[in-house]
Design a protein around this motif. Structure first.
Motif, PDB file in Angstrom:
ATOM      1  N   ARG A 119       5.367  41.614  23.687  1.00  0.00           N
ATOM      2  CA  ARG A 119       4.964  42.743  24.738  1.00  0.00           C
ATOM      3  C   ARG A 119       4.637  42.051  26.115  1.00  0.00           C
ATOM      4  N   GLY A 120       3.964  40.877  26.354  1.00  0.00           N
ATOM      5  CA  GLY A 120       3.504  40.457  27.432  1.00  0.00           C
ATOM      6  C   GLY A 120       4.784  39.885  28.487  1.00  0.00           C
ATOM      7  N   PHE A 121       5.804  39.610  27.769  1.00  0.00           N
ATOM      8  CA  PHE A 121       7.046  39.122  28.716  1.00  0.00           C
ATOM      9  C   PHE A 121       8.215  40.074  28.563  1.00  0.00           C
ATOM     10  N   ALA A 122       8.681  40.365  27.224  1.00  0.00           N
ATOM     11  CA  ALA A 122       9.937  40.920  27.320  1.00  0.00           C
ATOM     12  C   ALA A 122       9.782  42.654  27.331  1.00  0.00           C
ATOM     13  N   LEU A 123       8.712  43.167  26.858  1.00  0.00           N
ATOM     14  CA  LEU A 123       8.588  44.588  26.948  1.00  0.00           C
ATOM     15  C   LEU A 123       8.487  44.893  28.548  1.00  0.00           C
ATOM     16  N   GLU A 124       7.539  44.167  29.128  1.00  0.00           N
ATOM     17  CA  GLU A 124       7.720  44.488  30.680  1.00  0.00           C
ATOM     18  C   GLU A 124       8.994  44.407  31.279  1.00  0.00           C
ATOM     19  N   ARG A 125       9.960  43.750  31.107  1.00  0.00           N
ATOM     20  CA  ARG A 125      11.043  43.547  31.739  1.00  0.00           C
ATOM     21  C   ARG A 125      12.062  44.838  31.012  1.00  0.00           C
ATOM     22  N   LEU A 126      12.018  44.955  29.641  1.00  0.00           N
ATOM     23  CA  LEU A 126      12.667  45.854  29.188  1.00  0.00           C
ATOM     24  C   LEU A 126      12.489  47.431  29.832  1.00  0.00           C
ATOM     25  N   LEU A 127      11.225  47.623  29.932  1.00  0.00           N
ATOM     26  CA  LEU A 127      10.787  48.867  30.542  1.00  0.00           C
ATOM     27  C   LEU A 127      11.437  49.072  31.892  1.00  0.00           C
ATOM     28  N   ARG A 129      14.394  48.677  32.871  1.00  0.00           N
ATOM     29  CA  ARG A 129      15.473  48.943  32.692  1.00  0.00           C
ATOM     30  C   ARG A 129      15.763  50.246  31.453  1.00  0.00           C
ATOM     31  N   ILE A 130      15.280  50.301  30.720  1.00  0.00           N
ATOM     32  CA  ILE A 130      15.453  51.280  29.587  1.00  0.00           C
ATOM     33  C   ILE A 130      14.212  51.864  29.167  1.00  0.00           C
ATOM     34  N   ASP A 131      14.312  52.905  28.335  1.00  0.00           N
ATOM     35  CA  ASP A 131      12.910  53.872  27.999  1.00  0.00           C
ATOM     36  C   ASP A 131      12.330  52.958  26.879  1.00  0.00           C
ATOM     37  N   GLY A 132      11.169  53.521  26.626  1.00  0.00           N
ATOM     38  CA  GLY A 132      10.396  52.880  25.492  1.00  0.00           C
ATOM     39  C   GLY A 132      11.153  52.895  24.331  1.00  0.00           C
ATOM     40  N   LEU A 133      11.510  54.038  23.776  1.00  0.00           N
ATOM     41  CA  LEU A 133      12.361  54.015  22.493  1.00  0.00           C
ATOM     42  C   LEU A 133      13.267  52.675  22.230  1.00  0.00           C
ATOM     43  N   ARG A 134      14.327  52.776  23.318  1.00  0.00           N
ATOM     44  CA  ARG A 134      15.083  51.755  23.039  1.00  0.00           C
ATOM     45  C   ARG A 134      14.480  50.285  22.959  1.00  0.00           C
ATOM     46  N   ALA A 135      13.657  50.309  24.137  1.00  0.00           N
ATOM     47  CA  ALA A 135      12.875  48.996  24.132  1.00  0.00           C
ATOM     48  C   ALA A 135      12.314  48.424  22.877  1.00  0.00           C
ATOM     49  N   SER A 136      11.743  49.542  22.107  1.00  0.00           N
ATOM     50  CA  SER A 136      11.025  49.405  20.792  1.00  0.00           C
ATOM     51  C   SER A 136      12.062  49.006  19.956  1.00  0.00           C
ATOM     52  N   LEU A 137      13.151  49.638  19.788  1.00  0.00           N
ATOM     53  CA  LEU A 137      14.109  49.315  18.481  1.00  0.00           C
ATOM     54  C   LEU A 137      14.694  47.983  18.879  1.00  0.00           C
ATOM     55  N   LEU A 138      14.971  47.359  20.242  1.00  0.00           N
ATOM     56  CA  LEU A 138      15.299  46.347  20.573  1.00  0.00           C
ATOM     57  C   LEU A 138      14.373  45.158  20.003  1.00  0.00           C
ATOM     58  N   LEU A 139      12.966  45.350  20.318  1.00  0.00           N
ATOM     59  CA  LEU A 139      11.992  44.214  19.812  1.00  0.00           C
ATOM     60  C   LEU A 139      11.801  44.379  18.436  1.00  0.00           C
ATOM     61  N   ALA A 140      11.930  45.316  17.696  1.00  0.00           N
ATOM     62  CA  ALA A 140      11.864  45.536  16.324  1.00  0.00           C
ATOM     63  C   ALA A 140      12.888  44.679  15.713  1.00  0.00           C
ATOM     64  N   GLY A 141      13.953  44.943  16.286  1.00  0.00           N
ATOM     65  CA  GLY A 141      15.092  43.720  15.714  1.00  0.00           C
ATOM     66  C   GLY A 141      14.911  42.442  15.920  1.00  0.00           C
TER      67      GLY A 141
END
Length: 277
Positions: A119-127, A129-141
């Motif tokens: 959340r502190g590093f990856a999610l900020e950069r994913l959000l 570029r993409i929406d929260g659903l796809r970012a959550s799917l990537l982080l869950a994987g």
């Protein structure tokens, strides 16, 4: 994790110590990588943002209390259904792993290290570029892949479930709705890493202290998915993105600065023709 799995063998004091050290190093690896990346001179702004989002006081807000109490509420709902319907055994309390220092250290270190990275590093950069659903799917994987070596290390909660069993499948599948709920909490708190750390710690502590059978685990998983779907239906995948983050941040003050008293007097003199210099 892989080093701990390779070292895990005959049970002797030296082997146990080496496995414990490898486990602690593996748990700290995500945070160590984040700190190494942010140690560069050009990453000063990102380092300051992470520092603020990690150390900003939470305050007493319903969203923080909800994130902290949510795992216990879900287990309580499972216990209530088990008691009312008598369809499956009640959840069993077990002694928390406070007696073993490596497990206690992992219980605290894993949420801190993983939340700093996910959340502190990856999610900020994913959000960005993409929406929260796809970012959550990537982080869950990523989180599922990160947990797989733990099934090979004796003494870990994952190894006690045995890889390939229904209990292990429930654990891995539950990562998806929990990741989406953590994304929603992150966005709802304006990017507070401390809030997600506390919720992750509450989830791990609840899992360590409460034992659910297969039916209870299925019901808990269904409740997590129900909450995740309700969040998506209420806010949508796009509002869990950076636009939602901006909504929760304090808006900058764009008003012109208040003039000093001397400047105000001069301005009034200039506007009033009846006053001579």
């Amino acid at each position: 994790w892989c080093a701990a799995a390779l070292l895990a063998g005959p049970r002797d004091p030296l082997g146990d110590a080496l496995v414990a050290v490898a486990l602690l190093l593996g748990a700290a690896a995500p945070a160590a990588i984040v700190f190494a990346v942010l140690a560069r001179r050009e990453a000063r702004a990102a380092r300051i943002r992470l520092h603020r989002r990690l150390l900003t006081p939470l305050g007493v807000r319903w969203i923080h209390c909800a994130g902290l109490l949510l795992p216990a509420v879900i287990v309580g709902a499972v216990a209530l259904v088990a008691w009312a319907a008598a369809a499956f055994p009640l959840p069993q309390l077990r002694a928390p792993p406070f007696a073993s220092f490596p497990l206690l250290a992992l219980l605290v270190l894993v949420p801190v290290s993983e939340e700093l990275a996910w959340r502190g590093f990856a999610l900020e950069r994913l959000l960005a570029r993409i929406d929260g659903l796809r970012a959550s799917l990537l982080l869950a994987g990523v989180a599922v892949l990160w947990q797989l070596p733990l099934f090979l290390i004796p003494g870990t909660p994952q190894a006690a479930l045995a890889f390939g069993t229904p209990a292990a499948a429930l654990l891995l599948v539950s990562v998806l709705p929990q990741t989406l709920v953590l994304t929603a909490l992150y966005c709802a708190t304006g990017g507070s890493v401390l809030a997600t750390i506390l919720m992750h710690l509450a989830m791990d502590l609840t899992a360590a202290c409460v034992e659910l059978d297969q039916d209870g685990g299925l019901l808990a998983l269904a409740l997590w998915f129900l909450l995740a779907v309700a969040l998506l239906a209420r806010y949508g995948p796009d509002t869990l993105s950076a636009a939602s983050l901006a909504r929760w941040r304090k808006a900058p003050d764009r008003r012109p600065p208040t003039p000093r008293r001397f400047d105000a007097v001069l301005s009034r003199l200039a506007r009033d023709p009846t006053i001579s210099p």
